[in-house]
Motif scaffolding. Sequence first.
Motif, PDB file in Angstrom:
ATOM      1  N   ILE A  85       0.930  -1.039  -0.136  1.00  0.00           N
ATOM      2  CA  ILE A  85      -0.032   0.086   0.009  1.00  0.00           C
ATOM      3  C   ILE A  85       0.791   1.333   0.194  1.00  0.00           C
ATOM      4  O   ILE A  85       1.738   1.789   0.881  1.00  0.00           O
ATOM      5  CB  ILE A  85      -0.981  -0.025   1.255  1.00  0.00           C
ATOM      6  CG1 ILE A  85      -1.750  -1.302   1.420  1.00  0.00           C
ATOM      7  CG2 ILE A  85      -1.837   1.304   1.171  1.00  0.00           C
ATOM      8  CD1 ILE A  85      -2.569  -1.445   0.218  1.00  0.00           C
ATOM      9  N   ALA A  86       0.939   2.015  -0.956  1.00  0.00           N
ATOM     10  CA  ALA A  86       1.226   3.526  -0.883  1.00  0.00           C
ATOM     11  C   ALA A  86       0.423   4.334  -0.106  1.00  0.00           C
ATOM     12  O   ALA A  86      -0.937   4.273  -0.287  1.00  0.00           O
ATOM     13  CB  ALA A  86       1.306   3.885  -2.378  1.00  0.00           C
ATOM     14  N   PRO A  87       1.143   4.949   0.745  1.00  0.00           N
ATOM     15  CA  PRO A  87       0.311   5.633   1.863  1.00  0.00           C
ATOM     16  C   PRO A  87      -0.162   7.001   1.494  1.00  0.00           C
ATOM     17  O   PRO A  87      -1.140   7.483   1.968  1.00  0.00           O
ATOM     18  CB  PRO A  87       1.466   5.766   3.042  1.00  0.00           C
ATOM     19  CG  PRO A  87       2.626   6.039   2.291  1.00  0.00           C
ATOM     20  CD  PRO A  87       2.400   5.061   1.152  1.00  0.00           C
ATOM     21  N   ASN A  88       0.268   7.841   0.451  1.00  0.00           N
ATOM     22  CA  ASN A  88       0.216   9.239   0.202  1.00  0.00           C
ATOM     23  C   ASN A  88      -1.206   9.402  -0.728  1.00  0.00           C
ATOM     24  O   ASN A  88      -1.018   8.561  -1.846  1.00  0.00           O
ATOM     25  CB  ASN A  88       1.114  10.020  -0.234  1.00  0.00           C
ATOM     26  CG  ASN A  88       2.265   9.674   0.659  1.00  0.00           C
ATOM     27  OD1 ASN A  88       2.325  10.000   2.009  1.00  0.00           O
ATOM     28  ND2 ASN A  88       3.492   9.516   0.187  1.00  0.00           N
ATOM     29  N   MET A  89      -2.214  10.232  -0.482  1.00  0.00           N
ATOM     30  CA  MET A  89      -3.187  10.066  -1.498  1.00  0.00           C
ATOM     31  C   MET A  89      -3.533  11.810  -1.501  1.00  0.00           C
ATOM     32  O   MET A  89      -3.442  12.420  -0.460  1.00  0.00           O
ATOM     33  CB  MET A  89      -4.566   9.463  -1.239  1.00  0.00           C
ATOM     34  CG  MET A  89      -4.963   9.923   0.167  1.00  0.00           C
ATOM     35  SD  MET A  89      -5.977   8.586   0.532  1.00  0.00           S
ATOM     36  CE  MET A  89      -5.003   7.460   1.413  1.00  0.00           C
ATOM     37  N   ILE A 135      -3.075   0.858  -4.273  1.00  0.00           N
ATOM     38  CA  ILE A 135      -2.982  -0.562  -3.961  1.00  0.00           C
ATOM     39  C   ILE A 135      -2.134  -1.007  -5.256  1.00  0.00           C
ATOM     40  O   ILE A 135      -2.575  -1.027  -6.406  1.00  0.00           O
ATOM     41  CB  ILE A 135      -4.392  -1.295  -3.947  1.00  0.00           C
ATOM     42  CG1 ILE A 135      -5.048  -0.585  -2.824  1.00  0.00           C
ATOM     43  CG2 ILE A 135      -3.991  -2.805  -3.709  1.00  0.00           C
ATOM     44  CD1 ILE A 135      -6.586  -1.109  -2.839  1.00  0.00           C
ATOM     45  N   SER A 136      -0.962  -1.802  -4.727  1.00  0.00           N
ATOM     46  CA  SER A 136       0.037  -2.493  -5.703  1.00  0.00           C
ATOM     47  C   SER A 136      -0.035  -3.774  -5.571  1.00  0.00           C
ATOM     48  O   SER A 136       0.243  -4.390  -4.273  1.00  0.00           O
ATOM     49  CB  SER A 136       1.582  -2.042  -5.820  1.00  0.00           C
ATOM     50  OG  SER A 136       1.458  -0.281  -6.169  1.00  0.00           O
ATOM     51  N   LEU A 137      -0.106  -4.737  -6.490  1.00  0.00           N
ATOM     52  CA  LEU A 137      -0.077  -6.256  -6.416  1.00  0.00           C
ATOM     53  C   LEU A 137       1.329  -6.606  -6.241  1.00  0.00           C
ATOM     54  O   LEU A 137       2.098  -5.803  -6.955  1.00  0.00           O
ATOM     55  CB  LEU A 137      -0.615  -6.942  -7.622  1.00  0.00           C
ATOM     56  CG  LEU A 137      -2.338  -6.448  -8.070  1.00  0.00           C
ATOM     57  CD1 LEU A 137      -2.589  -7.322  -9.160  1.00  0.00           C
ATOM     58  CD2 LEU A 137      -3.100  -6.782  -6.826  1.00  0.00           C
ATOM     59  N   ILE A 138       1.728  -7.456  -5.237  1.00  0.00           N
ATOM     60  CA  ILE A 138       3.138  -7.989  -5.163  1.00  0.00           C
ATOM     61  C   ILE A 138       3.021  -9.526  -5.574  1.00  0.00           C
ATOM     62  O   ILE A 138       1.987 -10.255  -5.335  1.00  0.00           O
ATOM     63  CB  ILE A 138       3.429  -8.015  -3.861  1.00  0.00           C
ATOM     64  CG1 ILE A 138       2.634  -8.544  -2.746  1.00  0.00           C
ATOM     65  CG2 ILE A 138       3.630  -6.523  -3.578  1.00  0.00           C
ATOM     66  CD1 ILE A 138       3.193  -8.491  -1.303  1.00  0.00           C
TER      67      ILE A 138
END
Length: 348
Positions: A85-89, A135-138
């Motif tokens: 999860i990238a935290p910034n929006m 949201i990034s898949l890993i």
Amino acid sequence: MKAIQLLGKEKIQLNELAKPEITEKEVLIKVKAASICGTDVRMYKNGYPSASEETPLTLGHEISGDIVEVGDAVNFYKSGMRVAIAPNMGCGICDQCVSGNTHLCETYEAFGINLPGGFAEYLVIPEKAVRQGNISLIPDELSYEEAALIEPFSCVFNGQEIAGNNPGDNVLIIGSGPIGIMHAMLAKARGAGKVMMNDLSEARLADAKQMIPDLITLTSEDLKEKIFAETNNQGADLCIIAAPAPQAQEASFGYMAMNGRCLFFGGLPKEREEVKLNTNILHYKQLRVFGCTRASLMGYRTSAQLVASGRIPLKELITKRYSIDQFDEALDNAKNAIGLKNVIVFKE
């Protein structure tokens, strides 16, 4: 669910909260790993405006886990996906957001900063973050602990993208903590000619060299002379200050090669944020000085791909894993710079 919450300056507590519910446009994450960052330590030491006993804030912004619930109106994402999860929006409307720099939005929000974060068993991803691509898949071969470190690495990637890092450059990194080592790993992967590192702690330098055998470690005595000896009397093409040290920023221009670049990575303590710089060196050597903060969503996804490729072995930075019940021990180690990355791991 269990969650670590900040209630004020040096007031932190493990609380039992209700498992969150999501709307049709949200996603629920079962957190698997969340690592402690210097920002978490600063927020603990200094407090944070939105964190009080009346409004406790769940900390944690370096996060990975599994999707366990998906709102009916959400496309693409499915239960069971492994994600980081990238935290910034951002707001999605301002010029910075439209240019892709949602992390520079004047009204930006971030998990663990002004939204509930990842030191909890579950995390709600709000509609805005779902739609912006946080949201990034890993891949299955990447551990959750390593995936949690994509966030700080993405900040490192952002800094080197801004300052420029060319094949063959002589790169000097001041600071051998986790961020400094990430900078060295990335500089090496990008084809640096030499990667040099300086730190006041010789033990930390030794640990860094063990991870990166061809790293050139330089102790602080006669540092300028050592840098020029290593660079054929030219100086550093790229100098990265990866430590909250005003004296390192002040001295950095003296280490530089003609037409060099200097990156002031990260911030200084509020009471020591004013530094003196010899601008004649800046002028006559035609230096460029850069700052950086956070990371864009594109930078985060690119960083995730680099980490997944195995070229950036972030797992070597993980010193110890803890359960959420051991958070006080993990925080103490982070406060006292014991080890590198301390990671909270959630079991089934």
